[in-house]
Each structure stands twice: as C-alpha cells, then as structure tokens.
Design a protein around this motif. Structure first.
Motif, PDB file in Angstrom:
ATOM      1  N   THR A  11      32.568  40.229   8.642  1.00  0.00           N
ATOM      2  CA  THR A  11      33.160  41.310   7.861  1.00  0.00           C
ATOM      3  C   THR A  11      32.056  42.215   7.335  1.00  0.00           C
ATOM      4  O   THR A  11      31.111  41.744   6.696  1.00  0.00           O
ATOM      5  CB  THR A  11      33.975  40.767   6.674  1.00  0.00           C
ATOM      6  OG1 THR A  11      34.987  39.881   7.150  1.00  0.00           O
ATOM      7  CG2 THR A  11      34.632  41.900   5.916  1.00  0.00           C
ATOM      8  N   LYS A  28      36.312  37.876  14.448  1.00  0.00           N
ATOM      9  CA  LYS A  28      36.999  37.055  13.465  1.00  0.00           C
ATOM     10  C   LYS A  28      36.125  36.644  12.290  1.00  0.00           C
ATOM     11  O   LYS A  28      36.559  36.696  11.132  1.00  0.00           O
ATOM     12  CB  LYS A  28      37.559  35.806  14.158  1.00  0.00           C
ATOM     13  CG  LYS A  28      38.216  34.812  13.217  1.00  0.00           C
ATOM     14  CD  LYS A  28      38.665  33.570  13.967  1.00  0.00           C
ATOM     15  CE  LYS A  28      39.205  32.521  13.003  1.00  0.00           C
ATOM     16  NZ  LYS A  28      39.607  31.280  13.697  1.00  0.00           N
ATOM     17  N   ARG A  38      36.054  44.581  10.472  1.00  0.00           N
ATOM     18  CA  ARG A  38      35.980  43.195  10.946  1.00  0.00           C
ATOM     19  C   ARG A  38      35.971  43.214  12.471  1.00  0.00           C
ATOM     20  O   ARG A  38      37.010  43.077  13.121  1.00  0.00           O
ATOM     21  CB  ARG A  38      37.175  42.409  10.425  1.00  0.00           C
ATOM     22  CG  ARG A  38      37.076  40.915  10.672  1.00  0.00           C
ATOM     23  CD  ARG A  38      38.159  40.220   9.864  1.00  0.00           C
ATOM     24  NE  ARG A  38      38.196  38.806  10.182  1.00  0.00           N
ATOM     25  CZ  ARG A  38      39.303  38.156  10.552  1.00  0.00           C
ATOM     26  NH1 ARG A  38      40.440  38.797  10.666  1.00  0.00           N
ATOM     27  NH2 ARG A  38      39.262  36.870  10.803  1.00  0.00           N
ATOM     28  N   PHE A  50      49.273  39.313   9.642  1.00  0.00           N
ATOM     29  CA  PHE A  50      49.062  38.292  10.658  1.00  0.00           C
ATOM     30  C   PHE A  50      50.232  38.318  11.637  1.00  0.00           C
ATOM     31  O   PHE A  50      51.340  38.765  11.317  1.00  0.00           O
ATOM     32  CB  PHE A  50      48.930  36.903  10.024  1.00  0.00           C
ATOM     33  CG  PHE A  50      50.154  36.446   9.266  1.00  0.00           C
ATOM     34  CD1 PHE A  50      51.217  35.815   9.914  1.00  0.00           C
ATOM     35  CD2 PHE A  50      50.245  36.656   7.897  1.00  0.00           C
ATOM     36  CE1 PHE A  50      52.344  35.405   9.221  1.00  0.00           C
ATOM     37  CE2 PHE A  50      51.375  36.250   7.191  1.00  0.00           C
ATOM     38  CZ  PHE A  50      52.420  35.626   7.851  1.00  0.00           C
ATOM     39  N   SER A  98      44.199  39.573   9.293  1.00  0.00           N
ATOM     40  CA  SER A  98      43.413  40.776   9.553  1.00  0.00           C
ATOM     41  C   SER A  98      42.945  41.420   8.257  1.00  0.00           C
ATOM     42  O   SER A  98      43.243  40.951   7.158  1.00  0.00           O
ATOM     43  CB  SER A  98      44.249  41.773  10.358  1.00  0.00           C
ATOM     44  OG  SER A  98      44.676  41.198  11.577  1.00  0.00           O
ATOM     45  N   SER A 116      44.328  48.672   8.890  1.00  0.00           N
ATOM     46  CA  SER A 116      44.642  48.142  10.218  1.00  0.00           C
ATOM     47  C   SER A 116      44.051  46.754  10.318  1.00  0.00           C
ATOM     48  O   SER A 116      43.355  46.289   9.401  1.00  0.00           O
ATOM     49  CB  SER A 116      44.082  49.043  11.322  1.00  0.00           C
ATOM     50  OG  SER A 116      42.676  48.903  11.429  1.00  0.00           O
ATOM     51  N   SER A 117      44.315  46.084  11.435  1.00  0.00           N
ATOM     52  CA  SER A 117      43.836  44.714  11.580  1.00  0.00           C
ATOM     53  C   SER A 117      42.321  44.628  11.629  1.00  0.00           C
ATOM     54  O   SER A 117      41.739  43.603  11.281  1.00  0.00           O
ATOM     55  CB  SER A 117      44.433  44.093  12.840  1.00  0.00           C
ATOM     56  OG  SER A 117      44.051  44.842  13.986  1.00  0.00           O
ATOM     57  N   MET A 118      41.656  45.693  12.046  1.00  0.00           N
ATOM     58  CA  MET A 118      40.199  45.669  12.191  1.00  0.00           C
ATOM     59  C   MET A 118      39.483  46.518  11.145  1.00  0.00           C
ATOM     60  O   MET A 118      38.364  46.188  10.741  1.00  0.00           O
ATOM     61  CB  MET A 118      39.806  46.151  13.595  1.00  0.00           C
ATOM     62  CG  MET A 118      38.310  46.128  13.859  1.00  0.00           C
ATOM     63  SD  MET A 118      37.864  46.694  15.512  1.00  0.00           S
ATOM     64  CE  MET A 118      38.554  45.370  16.494  1.00  0.00           C
ATOM     65  N   ILE A 161      41.213  38.127   3.952  1.00  0.00           N
ATOM     66  CA  ILE A 161      40.684  38.389   5.287  1.00  0.00           C
ATOM     67  C   ILE A 161      40.106  37.108   5.887  1.00  0.00           C
ATOM     68  O   ILE A 161      39.289  36.426   5.268  1.00  0.00           O
ATOM     69  CB  ILE A 161      39.595  39.481   5.219  1.00  0.00           C
ATOM     70  CG1 ILE A 161      40.170  40.745   4.582  1.00  0.00           C
ATOM     71  CG2 ILE A 161      39.038  39.785   6.602  1.00  0.00           C
ATOM     72  CD1 ILE A 161      39.112  41.751   4.202  1.00  0.00           C
TER      73      ILE A 161
END
Length: 883
Positions: free
Chosen positions: A701, A698, A695, A62, A57, A641-643, A41
């Motif tokens: 976390t 960027k 996250r 990516f 992510s 997921s990315s987040m 991450i």
C-alpha cells in the motif's frame, strides 16, 4: 472417428463440470473499521471451511464467489481486529464492520460519538487513524505526530519537552483547534490551547483518532475554527483479557503498560483498566520526564436498550522544558551541537532544569445511552475535570539564560556549560539582609471544570434530527508561588506606587514571602457557557446533506485578591457576557460507486478568550474586546476504486476580529515578560489539499498527501495595550501586519504553508509488516515579535517580510512482527524516527527585527535568528503480549 467423438464428448463433459464448479453466487460488500469508518485495506474474506479467500480493496469493497446452493458462511478477519462470521443471505451484504482487538463484537458502548465524520457521506475533509495504525506507528511518538501525514496538518515537538508538542491545521494554531475525547471538549478554557502533556500516554486506550479540517462535524455549541481532533477511547470488552507491554528507546526512555478487562458478567457489569509509566532523559539534557497514565471504565447494561458507563482518565507528569531560543552559530560551536540546551544545570549534584512543568488533569464522565425506540435515542454525558499544577522556572534578578550574556546566570564552566544552581544558592546565602536575588517560582494554574452534553436524535423518514444542550462552567486559580528560595530566607513583595500600576498584595504590602508563599499576583477567572444546537441530516440514495445551527452565551468574571482590598466590592468584577452562534451546512453526492463531490459553508461568531476581556492585570474591561468571526467554505472531490483512492479539497476561511494576549520578547530583570493585548487581527486561510492511496498488489500500500496553503494577514491591527509586570498599561500604535504571512505572536511557533507526505506499507509475510513514512515541509516562516512592527518602532516597516526557514524532510521506519508466545498473541514493534538523522530547524524566532535597510541583509537576519533544532534519530522497541 469413434475415438474423436468420445474425446469431444469427454471434453464437453469436463468443461461442463469445470463450469459447474466455478459457477455460483458472487457476493459483494464493504468492510470498514467500526470506529473510524475507514476501509480495512487488505483484510481477508474467507469461505468458512475452505481455503478460498478474497482481499479487501482500497475502498473497502470485496468480491467473492460462493456456491449457488446451500448455506455459506463468510469469515472476515484482519490483524488487530476481532474476526466476524456472517451467513450469506443476499448477493450484496452492504457494510460490515470489525472492531479493534480492544473491543468485542458485543462491546459495551462508552458513548455514542456523533461527531465522527463518515466517508462518502459527511461533507467535510477528514482523516482517520485506527488502533492498529497507532500501535504500529505511534510507539515513542506523541498524539499530534500520529496525524502528521494528513494534508494541512503541521506538528512539531516545540522545545522538545515531554508532551510539549504542538499541532496546527490549515494555518490555525492549537488555540483554534478543538480536541474532543469521546465528544467532550478538553482544550484549555482560558487560552483555547491544547496541552498534550495533560493526555500523554493515553494513546494506549485510544481506539481511533480523526482529524477534521475546517468546520468539522462536532456537535458542540462552542465550535473550533480551524479544525477538530476527535479521540475515541476503547469500549469495555465483553470477554476477560488484557495486555502487557514494555517499550525501550533512545535516551533511556522506558514505558510499561498494563491493561485488564473483567469481561461482561451475567448481571450486566463490565470494567476495564489501564496503567502506564513513562520515564526518560529527553533528546537534549534537561528534558527528563516521568509520566503516569491511567484509565478506568465501569459499565452497566441496564436493559437491552440502555447502558450506563463511568469513565476516569488522565496523565500525571513532571518534565523539564526548554524555552530559550539560541542562534545557529551557538549550536554549531557548542559541544552538544544541535542537542544543546542552555536551560538546565545542577543543583546539589542533581540534574535540574531552569524550566519545568508538572500537572495532573483527571477527567471523569458519566455516560448514559438510551435507544428509546427504533427511531429515537438519547445520549447524555456529565463530566468534571480537576487540574492541578504549575510551570516552574528560575526567576529574580538577572536570569537571562542565553549563553555568554553579561546579565546571565552563573555556569559551571564556559558559556556552554550547565547552570550552576549551587553558585546561585551561595550568592543568596551571602546576601546580608537574607533576601534571595534568584529563586524558583511556580506559576500555578489550578482549575475546576464541569459540563453536560446531551443529544436527542430522532429519525423522520430520510431525515435525522439532532438536538442538544452544551453547558460548561470553569474556575481557574492563578498565582505566583515561591517554590525554593535557593538559600535565601525571603523576598519582599513590594507594593508598587499606584500611579505607575499595581503589583503585589494590597492587603499585605511589603510582605516578606518565604517558601510556599504567594506574591505578585493572585486572581481567579470564572467562565460559564450555555449553548444549544440543532441539526438536520438528510440521507437518501446517493445524496446526503446537513444543516446545523447553534447558539451560546459565554460569561466571564474575574476575582482579584491582590489588587483590591478585601473590603472593596470591585474585588469581584461584574459578569461580562458575549453571544455566539454558528450556522453551517453542506452536501455530499455520490456520482457513482467511484466518485463523490461535496461542499460546505459556515459562519461562526465566537466569544473572545477571557484573557482579552480584562486589562491592566486588574478587573478593568477591555473596550476593544469583541466576538471573533469566521466565514469558511470548501469544495471537495473523492474517488474510490479497488486499487486507487484520492481526495481533493479546496478551502477558504476568513477570520476577523481575532484578539490575542501575548508576551514581550525581551525579559525584565526578574525574568518576567510584559503582557500585550492585541485586538483587530484579521486573517485569510486558503489552499488546496490532496491525499491518495494506491495498492498495486495485495500486500503493498502506497499513500501520499500534499497541501499548499496561503495564510496571511489581511489588514493592520487596532492599537495594542502593553501591561508591564508592575501593572502599568501603555497604548502603542497599530501593528503593521497587512500582507505578512501568519505566524503566532511572540515566541510561539508558525506553520509550514506547504507540506507533503509519502507512506509505504508492505506485508512481507503474514506475520511481518514493514512501513516507511516521509514528510516534507516548505514555505515555513520564522515567528517574530509583531509589536515591533509599528510606525514608531519600525522605520522601514513597509520592507519587512517574513524570514523563510530552510525546507526540510524526515523519514520514519517501523517494523511489526506478530507471533505466538506461550500460546498467547504477541507482537514486537520497532520504530525509528528521523531515520537519516537529518539536521533541520524545527522552529525559528527573530529575536530582533531589522529597523534599517542594512538590517534586511539576509546574513544579518540569519545570525540573529533564534532556533530549535528538531529531534535527531531516535528509536523505540516494544514487546506486547495479549492474555
């Protein structure tokens, strides 16, 4: 009008140019840790030669847009990992892995650890931590504490001694949790326990740790029941280099580490080495320690498809321990408060603990990996371990260490003062017959262990077949030995009348034993195990499934040098064998790119531990010894997921016919404890686990976990056999455990049935990261002596319930600053544990159980409760240079 048309044409031209500049191919993929298979991450994906970059992510994915024409090279980088370049050939690059800085892109593989679980593929619940996490969060911590944020995992420092930490998974204590180092099982063969002091300091060579909850993915014929901890050590680097680090912390803790790798020579040789030294006083007086850790690897690339590697690792240590539980009121009134320890004193002006442990258990292995062809491979490990050491403690007449006890040891001042070993020496010198009334005893445990693990893997279309053998042999020597008579000349190893049970050496009755002499008992266990396993794994598109079966035979033999004449053929027992087997399977289905579900089920039958096989401190067989059984199943859901990512697991494990050898809680006059052999223990472990990561931006976390379990006994036990130190065995009633919360037996510790954790990591600057971790424990019950809960001893047994300890929480903080020092990569790492200096009861034991209605008064039970408080606030600072 003309100006308007020119402006419109210019605008269209500009938009076209802008569109052309922004157009191109969108490249996607996943970036994972090469060893843990966890997402990296926040890692950076850069178009080489430009400043254009994208971040990885939460799920490891990516996306980055590259020019449509021309060759583009992407650079993948992450702090603590070896950067990698890759030429873009397709829109989806698939999975790309980075190695920690302790390895290189072309590393020499030590062993192919097929027991590691892979996210969204292996249908089990697992949590991994990599080298960077261990480096940033683990300075000053012990191995189990690195896993305390994982759901279902409970850790404790126990009495606080160096390496005396314990771990439990889903309510199963360490004797039902397997520890594998590079796939090699290293639990104590006799008790099944994990003795972390055997491996203290090896975190410096650990590339990854993975805790698998439940059935696990380990490829061994003798399985664990509660979970598996996989430690993978670093591989041998391709390039020459090394590290130097120095840590300084609370209570005079110092640790120095030096590592060096030669790199891979033109003839295919490579080697790496590590040495470390740790010293400190411990957070309570008397817990002093000195430890040395060592690691060496020599590897040879035999051919492009074969490597041969030799590993040698271990940790030699000597540390003071704390066994005695004291009441809450004792801590409150003692000058040291929660840091009070009643088990240390002074001998000849030097600090000396009444209980000590010294041990060295080197592990050597030879590993051969052979990629036979594109569809088959063979991996073989041959290993050996030679352990030497003992638990050393004060023994003899009247050695109770509880402060203020009338039968206790002499102290230098009031009841809270240290033990006066010099007064003990003076009293022994005054004995007219030269005998020692009190002395230091070594309870020695030396062992030899050998094993082989060999796995053959064959790919048949979408199915991977794995077949292997698991062979083990163990010898453990046990005897009591006089370490120091403390001014006395001898003790008499009296042979007790055989009508009341054997004790002492029948071949040399009434012997006068001096320093270094053996007495009371001298015996050897021999354990041999032969097993085979077979697994089939199907992986295609979004579906993966596996089915695994294994069988093994475990044989036990006991040799007794004291209770049988040397001429007696019964001095060596017959081999006693038990068949074990396991069958487990599971499937994972990736519903889409975000969601997956999995399920597993398994049944295990395992041989009882050797201590349950023999009775009476002799070679007498226990007629109640039978294989233990476990039926377990689990259902899980994952989201990526990315987040945001999350996992939810539901599990239920039924554990039957467990046997346990424990000790009484009331010491005899010589400080020893009677042995208690209990069979027919039935348990249920069930619960729900949740863990998640978020996250929001960027460089931030958030992580968290929650575990709510229900661990209780489902029935009363069978009769228990109580064997005195003289060897006399009596049978007592069944233990009335049904419905009680599960706790370990005697003074061993229990596990919190509700745990939670929160974590925050912030990349403040490219070189600076700050992290904080919060852990919470609830529904945590004191341990107790189950042998007191019988129809004859517990007059109100039906009213007994577990004593619930107060809920507690702790906060840890760490900061990392990475920089250049004389042109070399360097880092400063600071760790603070228990930041708020919270006072909490880490372990509790009811020294006496209530037998009347009045005794169930909460205040009365609290006053009789023996406890250990957790560690106060401590800190560690580390300065590290890579060269």
């Amino acid at each position: 009008m003309r100006k308007t048309l020119l402006l419109l044409l210019f605008s269209i031209f500009t938009i076209g140019i802008t569109y052309a500049q922004e157009s191109g191919k969108q490249i996607t993929g996943k970036l994972l840790d090469a060893q843990t298979k966890e997402p990296l991450i926040g890692a950076t994906v850069t178009i080489k030669g430009t400043t254009k970059a994208a971040a990885v992510s939460l799920d490891g994915s990516f996306k980055i847009k590259v020019p449509a024409d021309g060759t583009t090279t992407l650079l993948f980088s992450y702090i603590g990992y070896v950067s990698k370049e890759q030429v873009v050939s397709e829109s989806n690059l698939g999975t790309i892995t980075l190695d920690p800085t302790s390895a290189s892109v072309k590393e020499v593989v030590i062993t192919a650890n097929s027991s590691l679980a892979i996210d969204r593929r292996t249908p089990i619940a697992a949590t991994s931590v990599g080298k960077v996490y261990i480096e940033e969060k683990g300075a000053g911590a012990e191995f189990p504490e690195l896993l305390k944020a994982a759901p279902g995992v409970m850790t404790s420092k126990g009495g606080g001694g160096y390496g005396d930490s314990r771990v439990s998974i889903r309510g199963f204590s360490s004797n039902n949790v397997a520890l594998l180092i590079n796939g090699i099982p290293v639990n104590d063969v006799e008790a099944g326990k994990i003795y972390w002091n055997d491996w203290a300091g090896l975190a410096d060579v650990t590339a990854s740790m993975q805790v698998q909850r439940g059935l696990g993915a380990s490829k061994v014929a003798v399985p664990s029941l509660g979970g598996t901890i996989n430690i993978t050590t670093r591989s041998t680097e391709l390039e020459e280099g090394g590290t130097v680090s120095q840590s300084i912390g609370s209570y005079n803790s110092f640790k120095t580490v030096l590592s060096y790798a030669t790199g891979l020579t033109s003839k295919g040789w490579a080697s790496s080495f590590l040495l470390s030294r740790s010293t400190g006083d411990g957070y309570t007086p008397g817990l002093y320690y000195t430890g040395y850790s060592y690691f060496a690897n020599i590897s040879k690339v035999l051919s492009p498809s074969q490597t041969l590697s030799f590993n040698f690792m271990g940790a030699s240590q000597n540390h003071g321990q704390r066994y005695t539980f004291n009441t809450i009121n004792t801590y409150r009134t003692s000058p040291l408060g929660i840091r009070y320890n009643s088990d240390y004193g002074y001998l000849n002006g030097e600090l000396y603990s009444a209980e000590q442990n010294y041990y060295n258990k080197p592990l050597a292995s030879i590993n051969h990996n052979w990629q036979i062809n594109e569809t088959s491979s063979l991996s073989t490990q041959v290993y050996a371990s030679y352990g030497t050491g003992a638990a050393r403690y004060l023994s003899g007449t009247n050695v109770n260490l509880t402060p203020g006890n009338s039968q206790g040891v002499p102290r230098t001042g009031d009841i809270y003062s240290p033990i006066d070993f010099d007064a003990i020496t003076k009293a022994n010198l005054a004995n007219a017959d030269g005998t020692a009334s009190r002395y230091l005893l070594n309870s020695v445990n030396d062992h030899k262990q050998y094993g082989i693990l060999s796995s053959y893997k064959k790919k048949l279309g979408d199915i991977d077949l794995l077949a292997g053998v698991d062979g083990r042999y163990y010898e453990g020597e046990h005897y009591n030995q006089i370490q120091d008579l403390l001014g006395g000349s001898y003790i008499i190893d009296t042979r007790i009348n055989t009508a009341t049970g054997p004790s002492g050496n029948i071949n040399n009755p009434n012997a006068h034993i001096g320093n270094g002499g053996r007495f009371n008992n001298d015996y050897r266990y021999e354990i041999a195990s032969e097993g085979v396993y077979l697994q089939g794994e199907y992986v295609k598109d979004d579906l993966s499934a596996f089915l695994s079966v294994a069988g093994n035979n475990t044989s036990n033999r006991r040799v007794d040098y004291f209770n049988y004449l040397n001429s007696d053929p019964n001095q060596t027992s017959k081999w006693v064998s038990f068949l074990g087997y396991q069958a487990k399977g599971g499937a994972n289905y990736n519903i889409d790119s975000h969601s997956n579900i999995f399920a597993n089920i398994g049944y295990i039958q395992r041989a009882p531990l050797v201590g349950s096989v023999f009775l009476n401190k002799k070679n007498d067989l226990n007629p109640n010894a039978k294989p233990e059984k476990l039926l377990s199943y689990e259902l899980g859901y994952g989201f990526r997921s990315s987040m945001f990512s999350a996992n939810v697991n539901l599990y239920r494990s039924s554990y039957k016919d467990r046997a346990k050898v424990t000790s009484s809680t009331t010491p005899n006059d010589d400080g020893t404890f009677d042995a208690i052999n209990i069979s027919g223990i039935n348990e249920l472990h069930q619960g729900v686990e949740v863990d998640a990561k978020l996250r929001p931006i960027k460089d931030v976390t958030l992580s968290g976990s929650l575990s709510v379990g229900d661990f209780h006994y489902t029935s009363n036990t069978g009769p228990a056999q109580v064997t005195s130190t003289s060897g006399k065995t009596t049978t007592q009633d069944a233990l009335l455990l049904k419905g009680l919360k599960i706790g370990e037996f005697g003074t061993a510790n229990t596990t919190a049935q509700t745990t939670a954790a929160l974590g925050l990591d912030v990349q403040v600057l490219p070189q600076i990261k700050i992290g904080a971790n919060y852990n919470y424990y609830a529904r945590y019950y004191a341990s107790y002596d189950p042998t007191k809960i019988t129809t004859t001893q517990q007059t109100k047994a039906g009213d007994f319930t577990n004593y619930q300890l107060p809920n507690f929480s702790t906060v840890d903080l760490n900061i990392v600053y990475r920089f250049k020092f004389a042109g070399l990569d360097a880092a400063f790492i600071g760790n603070v544990y228990n930041l708020l200096n919270t006072e909490y009861v880490a372990d509790g034991f009811e020294t006496s159980l209530p037998t009347t209605a009045a005794g169930y008064n909460f205040v009365a039970r609290t006053n009789n409760l023996g406890v250990w408080y957790g560690s106060p606030r401590t800190y560690t600072t580390t300065f590290k240079i890579n060269f």
